[in-house]
Design a protein around this motif. Sequence first.
Motif, PDB file in Angstrom:
ATOM      1  N   LEU A 194      -8.657   0.953 -13.184  1.00 21.80           N
ATOM      2  CA  LEU A 194      -7.596   0.233 -13.904  1.00 21.80           C
ATOM      3  C   LEU A 194      -6.228   0.893 -13.740  1.00 21.80           C
ATOM      4  N   THR A 195      -6.201   2.174 -13.325  1.00 22.25           N
ATOM      5  CA  THR A 195      -4.892   2.828 -13.197  1.00 22.25           C
ATOM      6  C   THR A 195      -3.983   2.097 -12.214  1.00 22.25           C
TER       7      THR A 195
ATOM      8  N   SER B 171     -16.124   4.101 -18.504  1.00 22.00           N
ATOM      9  CA  SER B 171     -15.480   3.573 -19.711  1.00 22.00           C
ATOM     10  C   SER B 171     -16.391   3.622 -20.928  1.00 22.00           C
ATOM     11  N   ARG B 172     -17.676   3.963 -20.732  1.00 23.74           N
ATOM     12  CA  ARG B 172     -18.589   4.089 -21.872  1.00 23.74           C
ATOM     13  C   ARG B 172     -18.785   5.554 -22.258  1.00 23.74           C
TER      14      ARG B 172
ATOM     15  N   PRO C 266      -8.270  -6.765 -14.763  1.00 29.84           N
ATOM     16  CA  PRO C 266      -9.439  -6.075 -15.324  1.00 29.84           C
ATOM     17  C   PRO C 266     -10.756  -6.798 -15.045  1.00 29.84           C
TER      18      PRO C 266
ATOM     19  N   ASP D 154     -14.657   2.846 -13.630  1.00 29.24           N
ATOM     20  CA  ASP D 154     -13.947   1.596 -13.936  1.00 29.24           C
ATOM     21  C   ASP D 154     -12.602   1.849 -14.616  1.00 29.24           C
ATOM     22  N   LEU D 155     -12.529   2.909 -15.430  1.00 28.05           N
ATOM     23  CA  LEU D 155     -11.236   3.208 -16.062  1.00 28.05           C
ATOM     24  C   LEU D 155     -10.226   3.668 -15.028  1.00 28.05           C
TER      25      LEU D 155
ATOM     26  N   ALA E  43     -14.287  -5.276 -13.677  1.00 29.58           N
ATOM     27  CA  ALA E  43     -15.531  -5.423 -14.442  1.00 29.58           C
ATOM     28  C   ALA E  43     -16.618  -6.076 -13.595  1.00 29.58           C
TER      29      ALA E  43
END
Lengths: 361, 361
Positions: A77-78, A114-115, A84, A73-74, A88
Amino acid sequence: MSSPSTASVDSLSAVAPAAPVLAAPVGSAVTAADIVLTGDRPTGRLHLGHYAGSLQSRLALQGRCAQTIVVADLQALTDNAGRPAHVAAHVREVVSDYLAVGLDPAQTTIALQSRLPALAELTMLYLNLVTVARLERNPTVRAEIEMRGFARDIPAGFLCYPVSQAADITAFRATVVPVGEDQLPMIELSNEIVRRVNRTTGTEVLPECRAMLSDTPRLPGIDGRKASKSLGNAISLSATTAEVRELVMAMYTDPAHARVSDPGQVEGNVVFAYLDAFDPATEEVADLKQHYARGGLGDVTLKRRLIEVLHNMLEPIRERRLMLTAQSDLVDDVLADGTRTARLRTEAVLHDVRQAFSLTS
Amino acid sequence: MSSPSTASVDSLSAVAPAAPVLAAPVGSAVTAADIVLTGDRPTGRLHLGHYAGSLQSRLALQGRCAQTIVVADLQALTDNAGRPAHVAAHVREVVSDYLAVGLDPAQTTIALQSRLPALAELTMLYLNLVTVARLERNPTVRAEIEMRGFARDIPAGFLCYPVSQAADITAFRATVVPVGEDQLPMIELSNEIVRRVNRTTGTEVLPECRAMLSDTPRLPGIDGRKASKSLGNAISLSATTAEVRELVMAMYTDPAHARVSDPGQVEGNVVFAYLDAFDPATEEVADLKQHYARGGLGDVTLKRRLIEVLHNMLEPIRERRLMLTAQSDLVDDVLADGTRTARLRTEAVLHDVRQAFSLTS
């Protein structure tokens, strides 16, 4: 994230039989000692291209070696920083797709990028070991910059994402990373970073990894172009029977094949690409190709066969997905459990790397 | 990191009186509601340039507002990746310097950057909101690239460090950041990122900050050039009396001032720069300048005065530092406590930012 629930995770294997594995495109190179890392960006539901290209390969690896799948997920986001919520929203969808095709959380760790804060910390350390010029030379990044029309306005995160991928790979001490040929430069960069970390710190703290090239050709979209959510030319794994029918009926075949009696082109014919990928009766498909080439075989007949093949393949996946929707916490629990496992593993690697860099722990 | 020890932290204020604050270069702009963030890269012991430029200002702020100092070991690695042990070794030295000059951990939070994972996570998010071209335009980065001779071989981490600084600033919701004029573009970039985060996520999750410009001129090295550890032209706060004497005696004055009776140049005279910064008898210094300019005042007389002034100023700092060396765990405890406090604060901000970005928490 919700609390762990081993019961519901275990119950998953009882929900429905795993989807059949039609091909095992995995070389003999993988051993039980290997650690395989793959991932997907949660920007849309997974489609048949993912199934042919990576999901089947993951199913084949399952139980044969340690395997982790990162829901990136991170990384999504790029180039999706402006939406976002869209990213999600697709995390659950992608994990549902994994479970629906038969990936078993007892054998395959499914974790949310992302965690895993260790990944960000490793990325920050590695960024000091790679020059900007080296990142700009990366052919994969260059191609994607062109494709996405970034030109001079590349987000810094996008330029740096190969370093972030190196963090993903090394944080799991992955030894095998399945990739397409176009992603080989990423693996090369990751190994370059590994060598630099080891040389800089004077310890063999990280292992290099090897690429596992898929021998499955890339499945085209229904229009013959690259399958993509944004082009609307992909058949998602969770498509309804009616949607599958409509999309197959719209498939690109051979525009010169006007009448049934005309000879038809097999090469570049999307229907045959899908039959090659998913029809278990490979000899019948070979006969159909010959028949089509000499004339007398209509597109509609072919497409009806493909609809049938896809129906048989997707029906158990669909049922399984329905079960998951009913057990609303199950997907969250699977992801929470997998993320917890991955967190321990990645924190341990970060600890070793930090120690090698003389960072107080 | 060792366990917390409130007792030993509290006992610190009893060790020795705080060094005198000679100037309060802080504008009236700071209120009790402000949060001030500063930091140092642990690449060497702090010197008199730091004392005149930033330590005195921090002492003046102490108790007037919330204040955090970050020991930026990760940022130090952006151009010291090849010597991590050197950076690690200087963390304790820098914290010892803070305590020795009178910074009080009960009023000023002292934290270690590499132990605050939220900073790396925020950096990763912000990197998506800044273009590579924007980073390359940053005049501070451009100047430093030139100074360090990086040319095309800039480490990616170095290009990205203004983003990392924005993460530092915002992770503490800092409202005031004391900087030199050359660092104003950094503050501008940080506020740009804040506006972009708030716009992208549709919430006012982060506050902008304002720069606090020092009105103290930069203290030169003993040779008149920029004071720098690598040039060996700085007087460290922990220098011995003999070292201070030797360095002051070698100070650049006025090469044309050959005989005592010759008129001397005050402008550019390093001894006067130091007297201006540290001699509490400002009227006497003004008289000395006139005397020196008209002739009849020798360099040695002046330098003896400066040695005396520095001795009076440094002696309590030196004693305090000696006490700290005797209580070997105290510095570690202060840093562990401050880092723990900072960790809670930065994790809370990360939580808010993640939520704004729809990242599951």
